[in-house]
Design a protein around this motif. Structure first.
Motif, PDB file in Angstrom:
ATOM      1  N   PRO A 158      35.200  44.963  41.812  1.00  0.00           N
ATOM      2  CA  PRO A 158      36.544  44.602  41.343  1.00  0.00           C
ATOM      3  C   PRO A 158      37.553  45.631  41.858  1.00  0.00           C
ATOM      4  O   PRO A 158      37.347  46.826  41.711  1.00  0.00           O
ATOM      5  CB  PRO A 158      36.414  44.674  39.820  1.00  0.00           C
ATOM      6  CG  PRO A 158      34.956  44.607  39.530  1.00  0.00           C
ATOM      7  CD  PRO A 158      34.275  45.234  40.710  1.00  0.00           C
ATOM      8  N   PRO A 159      38.607  45.173  42.533  1.00  0.00           N
ATOM      9  CA  PRO A 159      39.573  46.102  43.110  1.00  0.00           C
ATOM     10  C   PRO A 159      40.422  46.762  42.022  1.00  0.00           C
ATOM     11  O   PRO A 159      40.788  46.116  41.043  1.00  0.00           O
ATOM     12  CB  PRO A 159      40.430  45.209  44.004  1.00  0.00           C
ATOM     13  CG  PRO A 159      40.279  43.835  43.447  1.00  0.00           C
ATOM     14  CD  PRO A 159      38.977  43.768  42.713  1.00  0.00           C
ATOM     15  N   ALA A 160      40.715  48.041  42.213  1.00  0.00           N
ATOM     16  CA  ALA A 160      41.403  48.809  41.173  1.00  0.00           C
ATOM     17  C   ALA A 160      42.806  48.273  40.885  1.00  0.00           C
ATOM     18  O   ALA A 160      43.270  48.332  39.755  1.00  0.00           O
ATOM     19  CB  ALA A 160      41.470  50.279  41.577  1.00  0.00           C
ATOM     20  N   MET A 161      43.507  47.745  41.893  1.00  0.00           N
ATOM     21  CA  MET A 161      44.888  47.297  41.685  1.00  0.00           C
ATOM     22  C   MET A 161      44.951  45.847  41.204  1.00  0.00           C
ATOM     23  O   MET A 161      46.038  45.351  40.922  1.00  0.00           O
ATOM     24  CB  MET A 161      45.699  47.416  42.973  1.00  0.00           C
ATOM     25  CG  MET A 161      45.533  48.714  43.737  1.00  0.00           C
ATOM     26  SD  MET A 161      46.813  49.916  43.319  1.00  0.00           S
ATOM     27  CE  MET A 161      48.162  49.330  44.353  1.00  0.00           C
ATOM     28  N   GLY A 162      43.821  45.169  41.145  1.00  0.00           N
ATOM     29  CA  GLY A 162      43.813  43.776  40.698  1.00  0.00           C
ATOM     30  C   GLY A 162      43.283  42.854  41.782  1.00  0.00           C
ATOM     31  O   GLY A 162      43.167  43.239  42.942  1.00  0.00           O
ATOM     32  N   PHE A 163      42.988  41.618  41.387  1.00  0.00           N
ATOM     33  CA  PHE A 163      42.405  40.623  42.283  1.00  0.00           C
ATOM     34  C   PHE A 163      43.444  40.225  43.342  1.00  0.00           C
ATOM     35  O   PHE A 163      44.555  39.793  43.004  1.00  0.00           O
ATOM     36  CB  PHE A 163      41.982  39.420  41.449  1.00  0.00           C
ATOM     37  CG  PHE A 163      41.266  38.340  42.210  1.00  0.00           C
ATOM     38  CD1 PHE A 163      40.094  38.610  42.896  1.00  0.00           C
ATOM     39  CD2 PHE A 163      41.763  37.044  42.225  1.00  0.00           C
ATOM     40  CE1 PHE A 163      39.422  37.607  43.588  1.00  0.00           C
ATOM     41  CE2 PHE A 163      41.100  36.031  42.906  1.00  0.00           C
ATOM     42  CZ  PHE A 163      39.935  36.317  43.593  1.00  0.00           C
ATOM     43  N   VAL A 197      52.705  51.694  31.419  1.00  0.00           N
ATOM     44  CA  VAL A 197      53.449  52.912  31.076  1.00  0.00           C
ATOM     45  C   VAL A 197      52.545  54.142  31.202  1.00  0.00           C
ATOM     46  O   VAL A 197      52.962  55.193  31.698  1.00  0.00           O
ATOM     47  CB  VAL A 197      54.033  52.793  29.649  1.00  0.00           C
ATOM     48  CG1 VAL A 197      54.579  54.118  29.164  1.00  0.00           C
ATOM     49  CG2 VAL A 197      55.108  51.711  29.616  1.00  0.00           C
ATOM     50  N   GLU A 198      51.285  54.000  30.785  1.00  0.00           N
ATOM     51  CA  GLU A 198      50.368  55.138  30.880  1.00  0.00           C
ATOM     52  C   GLU A 198      50.124  55.522  32.342  1.00  0.00           C
ATOM     53  O   GLU A 198      50.082  56.708  32.687  1.00  0.00           O
ATOM     54  CB  GLU A 198      49.051  54.810  30.166  1.00  0.00           C
ATOM     55  CG  GLU A 198      49.214  54.772  28.642  1.00  0.00           C
ATOM     56  CD  GLU A 198      47.990  54.250  27.886  1.00  0.00           C
ATOM     57  OE1 GLU A 198      47.979  54.349  26.652  1.00  0.00           O
ATOM     58  OE2 GLU A 198      47.062  53.738  28.536  1.00  0.00           O
ATOM     59  N   LEU A 199      49.982  54.516  33.205  1.00  0.00           N
ATOM     60  CA  LEU A 199      49.761  54.806  34.626  1.00  0.00           C
ATOM     61  C   LEU A 199      50.992  55.468  35.240  1.00  0.00           C
ATOM     62  O   LEU A 199      50.879  56.452  35.984  1.00  0.00           O
ATOM     63  CB  LEU A 199      49.435  53.516  35.388  1.00  0.00           C
ATOM     64  CG  LEU A 199      48.041  52.926  35.164  1.00  0.00           C
ATOM     65  CD1 LEU A 199      47.929  51.550  35.817  1.00  0.00           C
ATOM     66  CD2 LEU A 199      46.969  53.861  35.730  1.00  0.00           C
ATOM     67  N   ILE A 200      52.170  54.931  34.926  1.00  0.00           N
ATOM     68  CA  ILE A 200      53.405  55.506  35.467  1.00  0.00           C
ATOM     69  C   ILE A 200      53.584  56.938  34.968  1.00  0.00           C
ATOM     70  O   ILE A 200      53.986  57.834  35.721  1.00  0.00           O
ATOM     71  CB  ILE A 200      54.617  54.632  35.065  1.00  0.00           C
ATOM     72  CG1 ILE A 200      54.557  53.298  35.814  1.00  0.00           C
ATOM     73  CG2 ILE A 200      55.935  55.336  35.328  1.00  0.00           C
ATOM     74  CD1 ILE A 200      54.609  53.419  37.312  1.00  0.00           C
ATOM     75  N   SER A 201      53.271  57.152  33.695  1.00  0.00           N
ATOM     76  CA  SER A 201      53.421  58.505  33.148  1.00  0.00           C
ATOM     77  C   SER A 201      52.537  59.487  33.900  1.00  0.00           C
ATOM     78  O   SER A 201      52.959  60.598  34.229  1.00  0.00           O
ATOM     79  CB  SER A 201      53.061  58.525  31.660  1.00  0.00           C
ATOM     80  OG  SER A 201      53.918  57.677  30.940  1.00  0.00           O
ATOM     81  N   ASN A 346      50.077  57.607  44.445  1.00  0.00           N
ATOM     82  CA  ASN A 346      49.723  58.260  43.180  1.00  0.00           C
ATOM     83  C   ASN A 346      49.037  57.298  42.223  1.00  0.00           C
ATOM     84  O   ASN A 346      48.031  57.638  41.602  1.00  0.00           O
ATOM     85  CB  ASN A 346      50.991  58.776  42.488  1.00  0.00           C
ATOM     86  CG  ASN A 346      51.327  60.180  42.916  1.00  0.00           C
ATOM     87  OD1 ASN A 346      50.669  60.724  43.789  1.00  0.00           O
ATOM     88  ND2 ASN A 346      52.346  60.752  42.307  1.00  0.00           N
ATOM     89  N   VAL A 347      49.613  56.112  42.094  1.00  0.00           N
ATOM     90  CA  VAL A 347      49.049  55.140  41.157  1.00  0.00           C
ATOM     91  C   VAL A 347      47.647  54.739  41.607  1.00  0.00           C
ATOM     92  O   VAL A 347      46.717  54.651  40.800  1.00  0.00           O
ATOM     93  CB  VAL A 347      49.975  53.907  41.018  1.00  0.00           C
ATOM     94  CG1 VAL A 347      49.282  52.787  40.256  1.00  0.00           C
ATOM     95  CG2 VAL A 347      51.273  54.294  40.321  1.00  0.00           C
TER      96      VAL A 347
END
Lengths: 485, 485
Positions: A158-163, A197-201, A346-347
């Protein structure tokens, strides 16, 4: 010593005689027996050095096969409970440290306890779409086609950024419906606002950084920021929405601003173009970011939605956050964000370290639901439905709650903010109204709960999207009865 | 000024003549027109004060209905782009702040770009179950039954701790299979290990607290802790697993220990009973917690799994963390933790503030999959399958990689750690072996990547659960070829 031994022997024989096996149980006899022996050790009824019957004798005593008792002894030797001494039998391990004595102080927990199903929605729950009219058959049809014999493209890592295909479907939808130009590579599929929000933070802020949030505003947004170690600085909203200049210079040292431009949450005004451009200027000059939470931007009934701030941004300052849970059904718990190029690396690195939280399971289904046009059809239907329901709520307030609660029509959204009329204002706070409503089996969020400091306005946030006109009207009648008691 | 006006007029006429609408597009003409006008403003081809043609003239020029042009003008007035001056027409707004000039510096992002499907698994990917033999038809059958006409018990407010019947099904399964006595109320359904660790960190640790982790160990566990503001203190694992006393007194000030007792990750040894009790003593005496990560505790081929630390704990010190993604399929992204009573309130409060991340969507399906016995059947089948596959990998290493790589049989798990044999040791590091394998289209994780400091051992972590015997054998042959090049 020999006395001790004899006592031990007697005690351990009694302990072993106390074992009772349940032949009608689904649990194998071997499991029952090993569990019973461990319990005798845990409760100190079998102590270090105690000798156990031979596997043959134990089998006879308990009426089980010797295969069973031998397997149990081997198992418990492997676990360190027992030790075999060559030629002299099986003993409770000598170096067994003092085991915790398990007492049933608050009763053994009952693993079969039944927990309730989900709480049903009641008027005027906020933030829920209509749950009756979603095309579930279409959804299960697509799910079935994809998952009954899934291919490698779906079963792989499963790709980290989504399908992939879902990210493309989202980018196209945003382009056609919201005028946002972004590439699918900028889209990150999330489990919702909080993960975004947690990822952006983690990607853009350091602990102790300040983010300006709207006051009144979205508590979950503020909680997610605060939970990520960021300091939230509430800034009062005025008639045009978020007002940078009312931030008392707070913006000079802020790292970001979190706003709901298409429809301020919860008050409902649209952030004006001037304010949007002011904010973009601030971000550019102060090296700040803008978190654009477009929580119900799809549900505009009249005119078209204003262009998203992201589509005005030419300096990669805006992070756009959207949700499917509010457009489709909340059980889906899928959302997304559009990440500017400068934050992408970064993300991606953070997702590489801690992984995504959005399940892949529903993502191919959603991708096809969007690509097939079912999503657009559903949004159009919901726009009409919610416009009708808003009217029904306004009518009900006008007819049944005149003088108590009143609200103005809005051109979009899923809830209204009702003001306390002369029959209530001064007599009762919005918190008290909410408490009375709760007793009557209704849920109304008091506006003052959305303020970080003292409330500048009293009111009640009333969701209508999830309730048919009759339920809204009945709800208002019950509410009025509860308030006039 | 009048010159300016004329120039403006000429320019704006040209700009408006440049608008071209695509009648074959799915996008409504009204959307196309408002988008085109906004773009003319954004790119400064229409400037503040410029007068626009009347809606009638614009309609004639563009060959669209006047309803369309009127709607667009109203829309853009509402957005602040245009202003109507009574009796004198429609103008680009005077107080329009200088708009960002959008340049196509890196080309307009293409929203239709196609992203790849999921990466296929290749030998010897670690942490993946077999994806072929999962009973997907059974899964879609249950999904279909639940979701084609979902009832209110599933559509209501999704509960923060997870779907009630799933929590009961998990508690019962753990009771029968792992000897863990817990009540369904202690179970929190999560999106996996990371969310569990993040919740526990918020509930039980303060920023800067120290948690002891296994070295070598699970990097994702350490990343999740570090990402939550906790300091990870790696403690060397010895032949019996995690060794508290090798922590150089680090444990004296630690808030918790994170361990993999049923099978140390990645080395594979089982934490002995003595060590388990030592740890429980430490937790009791030092007011610490134990995070028990039971990542593949279900897959024991011989004997029964050792009792979980949670089932030895009489002082509410153990938090048990389990996963479904590794037992069923990773796209599911569902896991759970068992929270001791003393932490329940805190965890519930945090979930109330930031909400859960696990989608409800699959939870009723999983609950029925467990309750119907399909889950237990699947685990039993996978135990047999993985035992065979482990044998196949061992045989392949023995037959084709003798002298290069060797591994010992294990009684459980989904991967083996292969040692570098005399043909490689000294000649090549595990990192180099991994790089060579990668070039040959294989994935082998070097053991040294699992160490926090310098690696005490070299080796290769080889997943076998997801690959049929033939693929494992072919993989070993390709690997050997890559190493002997």
């Amino acid at each position: 010593m020999s006395n001790n031994w004899n006592m031990n022997k007697a005690t351990s024989e009694a302990a072993i005689l106390s074992i009772s096996l349940d032949r009608s149980s689904k649990i194998p006899l071997q499991t029952q027996l090993s569990h019973a022996l461990r319990e005798l050790v845990h409760t100190s009824r079998l102590r270090s050095g105690a000798r156990l019957p031979s596997s043959r004798n134990l089998a006879q005593e308990l009426g089980v096969s010797r295969v069973t008792t031998t397997a149990v002894y081997e198992q418990l030797v492997a676990e360190g409970y027992l030790e075999g001494r060559r030629g002299s039998g099986v003993f409770i391990a000598a170096d067994l440290p003092s085991l915790p004595v398990r007492t049933a102080k608050d009763g053994s927990p009952d693993s079969r306890q039944t927990l309730p199903l989900n709480d049903p929605l009641v008027p005027f729950d906020v933030g829920f779409p209509d749950l009756e009219t979603f095309p579930y058959r279409e959804w299960t049809r697509i799910h079935d086609r994809i998952w009954r014999a899934p291919n490698a493209g779906i079963l792989g890592r499963p790709p980290a950024m989504g399908f992939g295909p879902l990210r493309t479907a989202i980018a196209q939808h945003l382009n056609e419906w919201r005028g946002i130009q972004c590439s699918p590579g900028q889209i990150v599929v999330t489990s919702g606002l909080v993960e975004a929000v947690e990822l952006i933070s983690k990607a853009a802020f350091a602990a102790g950084d300040t983010v300006l949030v709207e006051d009144p505003g979205h508590q979950v947004m503020a909680n997610a920021l605060a939970g990520s170690g960021v300091t939230c600085n509430p800034v009062r909203v005025d008639a045009q929405g978020f007002n940078l200049s009312s931030g008392e210079q707070a913006h000079l040292c802020a790292s970001a601003v979190a706003v709901t431009p298409s429809r301020q949450y919860p008050l409902g005004m649209t952030l004006s173009l001037t304010r949007r451009l002011e904010l973009l200027d601030w971000a550019k000059n102060c090296d700040g970011f803008i978190l654009e939470d477009d929580y119900d931007g799809e549900f505009r009934y009249q005119g078209q939605p204003l262009p998203a701030m992201m589509s005005l941004d030419d300096s990669e300052r805006v992070i756009y956050i959207g949700s499917f849970s509010k457009v489709m059904f909340p059980a889906l718990r899928l959302g997304y964000m559009i990440v500017p190029y400068r934050l992408q690396k970064n993300v991606a690195a953070i997702l590489g370290r801690i992984g995504p939280k959005a399940a892949l399971h529903a993502q191919p289904v959603l991708a096809e639901f969007i690509a097939s046009g079912s999503f657009a059809t559903h949004i159009r239907r919901m726009r009409r439905l919610y416009a009708e329901r808003q009217k029904a709520l306004l009518n009900a307030l006008h007819t049944h709650a005149s003088g108590l609660l009143s609200a103005d029509p809005e051109t979009s959204g899923m809830h209204l903010v009702a003001e306390l009329g002369p029959g209530l204002a001064g007599r009762m706070s919005d918190v008290e109204v909410s408490a009375r409503a709760h007793e009557a089996g209704l849920r109304l969020a008091p506006l003052s709960n959305f303020y970080f400091g003292p409330a500048a306005r009293q009111g009640l946030v009333m969701g209508y999207a999830a309730f048919p006109p009759q339920a809204l009207s009945d709800g208002v009648i019950r509410l009025v009865a509860a308030l006039c008691d």
